[in-house]
Design a protein around this motif. Structure first.
Motif, short mmCIF file in Angstrom:
data_model
loop_
_atom_site.label_atom_id
_atom_site.label_comp_id
_atom_site.label_asym_id
_atom_site.label_seq_id
_atom_site.Cartn_x
_atom_site.Cartn_y
_atom_site.Cartn_z
N GLY A 169 33.46 94.46 -4.14
CA GLY A 169 32.38 94.67 -3.41
C GLY A 169 31.90 93.23 -3.51
N VAL A 170 32.07 92.92 -4.57
CA VAL A 170 31.81 91.40 -4.59
C VAL A 170 32.50 90.35 -4.33
CG1 VAL A 170 31.12 89.54 -6.72
CG2 VAL A 170 30.22 91.43 -6.74
N GLN A 171 33.72 90.62 -4.58
CA GLN A 171 35.08 89.91 -4.03
C GLN A 171 35.16 89.79 -2.48
OE1 GLN A 171 39.41 89.93 -5.38
NE2 GLN A 171 39.42 91.68 -3.91
N THR A 172 34.30 90.87 -1.95
CA THR A 172 34.22 90.86 -0.47
C THR A 172 33.28 89.82 0.40
OG1 THR A 172 35.38 93.17 -0.43
CG2 THR A 172 33.94 92.13 1.53
N GLY A 173 32.03 90.05 -0.12
CA GLY A 173 31.07 89.24 0.08
C GLY A 173 31.19 87.90 0.01
N ALA A 174 31.64 86.86 -1.84
CA ALA A 174 31.66 85.81 -2.11
C ALA A 174 32.87 85.78 -1.36
CB ALA A 174 31.69 86.11 -3.41
N GLY A 175 34.00 86.64 -0.79
CA GLY A 175 35.26 85.40 -0.64
C GLY A 175 35.52 85.12 0.86
N THR A 176 34.31 86.44 1.55
CA THR A 176 34.47 85.90 3.17
C THR A 176 33.56 84.49 3.41
OG1 THR A 176 34.14 88.51 3.76
CG2 THR A 176 33.31 86.97 4.58
N VAL A 177 32.56 84.37 2.72
CA VAL A 177 32.14 83.46 2.39
C VAL A 177 32.92 81.83 2.13
CG1 VAL A 177 29.72 81.41 1.62
CG2 VAL A 177 29.73 84.31 2.46
N LEU A 178 33.07 82.29 1.25
CA LEU A 178 34.25 81.00 -0.45
C LEU A 178 35.85 80.76 0.94
CD1 LEU A 178 32.70 81.56 -3.11
CD2 LEU A 178 31.71 79.83 -1.27
N ASN A 179 36.04 81.71 1.52
CA ASN A 179 37.77 81.80 1.68
C ASN A 179 37.87 81.49 3.33
OD1 ASN A 179 38.54 82.15 -1.32
ND2 ASN A 179 38.25 84.26 -1.01
N VAL A 180 36.74 81.64 3.97
CA VAL A 180 37.55 82.76 4.81
C VAL A 180 36.01 81.83 5.66
CG1 VAL A 180 37.01 84.15 7.08
CG2 VAL A 180 38.03 84.93 4.71
N LEU A 181 34.74 82.02 6.11
CA LEU A 181 33.95 80.73 6.40
C LEU A 181 33.81 79.50 6.43
CD1 LEU A 181 31.25 83.77 6.80
CD2 LEU A 181 32.64 83.04 8.35
N ALA A 182 34.04 79.30 5.15
CA ALA A 182 33.76 78.34 3.88
C ALA A 182 32.44 77.21 4.96
CB ALA A 182 34.94 77.74 3.94
N PRO A 183 30.92 77.61 4.77
CA PRO A 183 30.16 76.76 5.66
C PRO A 183 29.89 75.24 5.46
CG PRO A 183 29.02 79.11 4.43
CD PRO A 183 30.90 79.21 4.59
N PRO A 184 29.81 74.32 6.12
CA PRO A 184 29.24 72.63 4.69
C PRO A 184 28.30 73.28 5.22
CG PRO A 184 29.92 72.62 6.92
CD PRO A 184 29.74 74.75 7.11
N PHE A 192 23.50 90.18 7.80
CA PHE A 192 23.39 91.24 8.56
C PHE A 192 23.87 92.50 7.48
CE2 PHE A 192 21.25 90.31 12.49
CZ PHE A 192 22.51 88.89 12.49
N GLY A 193 22.93 93.05 7.08
CA GLY A 193 23.24 93.47 5.57
C GLY A 193 23.20 93.10 4.28
N ALA A 194 21.93 93.67 3.76
CA ALA A 194 22.12 92.50 2.18
C ALA A 194 22.18 94.09 1.01
CB ALA A 194 20.57 92.49 2.04
N GLY A 195 23.16 94.61 0.75
CA GLY A 195 23.43 95.42 0.37
C GLY A 195 24.55 94.26 -0.66
N GLY A 196 24.78 95.78 -1.28
CA GLY A 196 26.41 94.65 -2.24
C GLY A 196 27.13 93.08 -1.71
N VAL A 197 27.55 93.81 -0.91
CA VAL A 197 28.96 92.88 0.16
C VAL A 197 27.66 91.49 0.61
CG1 VAL A 197 30.09 92.90 1.25
CG2 VAL A 197 30.18 94.20 0.80
N GLY A 198 26.71 91.92 1.01
CA GLY A 198 25.77 91.02 1.55
C GLY A 198 25.29 90.19 0.67
N LEU A 199 25.31 90.86 -0.01
CA LEU A 199 24.13 90.13 -1.76
C LEU A 199 24.60 89.48 -2.04
CD1 LEU A 199 21.04 91.93 -2.42
CD2 LEU A 199 20.94 90.32 -1.37
N SER A 200 26.40 89.37 -2.57
CA SER A 200 27.33 88.90 -2.79
C SER A 200 27.27 87.30 -1.44
CB SER A 200 28.55 89.60 -2.84
OG SER A 200 28.74 90.57 -3.98
N ALA A 201 27.48 87.88 -0.32
CA ALA A 201 27.45 86.64 0.53
C ALA A 201 26.70 85.56 0.17
CB ALA A 201 27.82 87.03 1.92
N VAL A 202 25.45 86.13 -0.13
CA VAL A 202 24.78 85.56 -0.07
C VAL A 202 24.16 84.70 -1.39
CG1 VAL A 202 21.93 84.85 -0.35
CG2 VAL A 202 22.44 86.88 1.59
N MET A 203 24.87 84.73 -2.45
CA MET A 203 24.84 83.94 -3.49
C MET A 203 26.10 83.16 -3.23
SD MET A 203 24.61 87.30 -7.01
CE MET A 203 25.59 88.72 -6.64
N ALA A 204 26.90 83.24 -3.20
CA ALA A 204 28.00 82.22 -2.85
C ALA A 204 27.18 81.49 -1.83
CB ALA A 204 29.29 83.66 -2.31
N ALA A 205 27.28 81.73 -0.94
CA ALA A 205 26.44 80.16 -0.05
C ALA A 205 25.47 79.05 -0.48
CB ALA A 205 25.55 81.49 1.13
#
Ligand SMILES: NC(=O)c1ccc[n+]([C@@H]2O[C@H](COP(=O)([O-])OP(=O)(O)OC[C@H]3O[C@@H](n4cnc5c(N)ncnc54)[C@H](O)[C@@H]3O)[C@@H](O)[C@H]2O)c1
Ligand SMILES: [Zn+2]
Ligand SMILES: [Zn+2]
Length: 365
Positions: A169-184, A192-205
């Protein structure tokens, strides 16, 4: 050897924890004594849809523990190593060799057929075959057989309860931000969806300095947690027009978005909420057929792409996540609630009803 495992016999049946027989490790296998295992929404989905033809099965794919023994061909791990278990990949197909292991051509065979690739089962109960090999681990158990491609040595400083969810879950959310979207830094990310994956995306961002981070979730406690973890705005989809809400917080819309809900209506909202030329990553699994808002994609020049496991190679990415956690930039403890292994049904219910973001099972023996 005799182990304890949580057996899933059908969608409706509760788990049954029972003693079962696990094979000794073959040449390419790693025997791991599990100390903790996370519950990912994919376990909930798989329990609900797993085919009767390959049941009963032992699920679980966010294991963490200590290596007990390794087969003769294994060089990456040794007995005594503290490890996190992730997904398996072949390492030699074109996607694996170019660094995109989640798209391995053998992904399904290695992670989701209920047996080893040669058709043999790793477990038996009262002499009958018990399916397993889920994500090359089946870690709702006291012990698991894993493989070089999905065993990641993490050291003994990180608590296995915290380390376990790194495997999926954490690898998925964080990796989607850090490896794929790479937002500047000047980007705006809507999750959309603040569960295990979504909140990992938030933390990585937040860790990578993204200025505007929006979390959308109907559960108030999850929106509150998103704010604590770095979201600059939150939206309750029940409280009004989400697209307007995103525009209010971003101006032209979000430059980047992630869907973790796997709901067609939410995906169309996410598409509409994108700024022109924005990108939406689809991460939620088993998205039903639905009519995509193609017009919005076309007229806005938007990109939609699927992401598995954050497009991350576990041996490189999970140590990075461990490091981020050690620096205090991935406060996973805020997502986690511990459950005794025997309370696995309660953990599943709490994940489904929104009470717990990331249940982690412990006391596996
Ligand atoms: N692609 C991959 O490799 C991968 C890996 C892990 C998990 N997944 C999938 O990702 C998804 C999320 O997993 P999770 O463990 O974070 O699940 P979760 O249940 O913890 O999170 C889903 C969230 O969506 C929220 N939600 C429900 N309806 C909503 C709506 N209308 N608008 C906004 N939010 C809404 C829920 O309240 C919940 O917080 C699942 O589908 C899971 O199977 C995919
Ligand atoms: Zn491969
Ligand atoms: Zn998962």
């Amino acid at each position: 050897m005799k182990i304890r495992a949580a057996i899933s016999a059908s969608a409706a049946a509760p788990f049954e924890i029972a003693e079962v027989e696990l094979d000794e490790p073959r040449g390419d296998e790693v025997l791991v004594e599990l100390r903790a295992v996370g519950v990912c929404h994919s376990d909930l989905t798989m329990k609900a849809v797993w085919p009767d033809a390959i049941s009963p099965i032992v699920l679980g794919h966010e294991g963490a523990g200590v290596v007990l023994a390794v087969g003769a061909d294994v060089t990456r791990a040794r007995p005594g190593d503290h490890v996190v278990l992730s997904y398996r990949s072949c390492g030699s197909c074109p996607e694996c060799t170019t660094g995109h292991r989640p798209y391995c051509r053998d992904f399904r065979t290695l992670n989701g057929i209920g047996t080893r690739p040669d058709g043999s089962a790793t477990m038996r109960r009262n002499g009958s075959r018990l399916y397993g090999s889920f994500f090359g681990q089946s870690s709702f158990a006291s012990h698991a057989l894993a493989y070089e491609s999905n065993v990641v040595v993490v050291g003994d400083e990180i608590d296995p309860v915290v380390a376990a969810p790194l495997g999926c879950g954490v690898q998925t959310g964080a990796g989607t931000v850090l490896n794929v979207l790479a937002p500047p830094p000047d980007a705006s990310l809507a999750v959309f969806g603040a569960g295990g994956v979504g909140l990992s995306a938030v933390m990585a961002a937040f860790a990578s300095g993204v200025r505007t981070i929006i979390a959308v979730d109907p559960v108030a406690s999850r929106r509150q947690l998103a704010t604590e973890l770095g979201a600059t705005g939150t939206i309750d989809p029940a409280a009004g027009d989400v697209v307007e809400g995103v525009r209010r917080l971003t101006g032209a819309g979000a430059t980047h978005a992630v869907d973790t809900t796997a709901k067609g209506a939410v995906i169309n909202t996410a598409i509409k909420a994108l700024a022109p030329l924005g990108t939406l990553a689809l991460v939620g699994i088993r998205i039903p057929d639905f009519a995509m808002d193609v017009q919005s994609v076309m007229s806005g020049g938007k990109t939609i792409r699927g992401v598995i496991e954050g497009d991350a190679a576990p041996h490189e990415f999970i140590p990075r996540l461990v490091e981020l956690h050690a620096q205090g930039r991935l406060p996973l403890e805020k997502l986690i609630r511990r459950y005794d292994f025997g309370d696995i049904d309660v953990a599943f219910a709490d994940a489904a009803n929104g009470r717990t973001v990331k249940p982690v099972l412990t006391q596996m023996n």
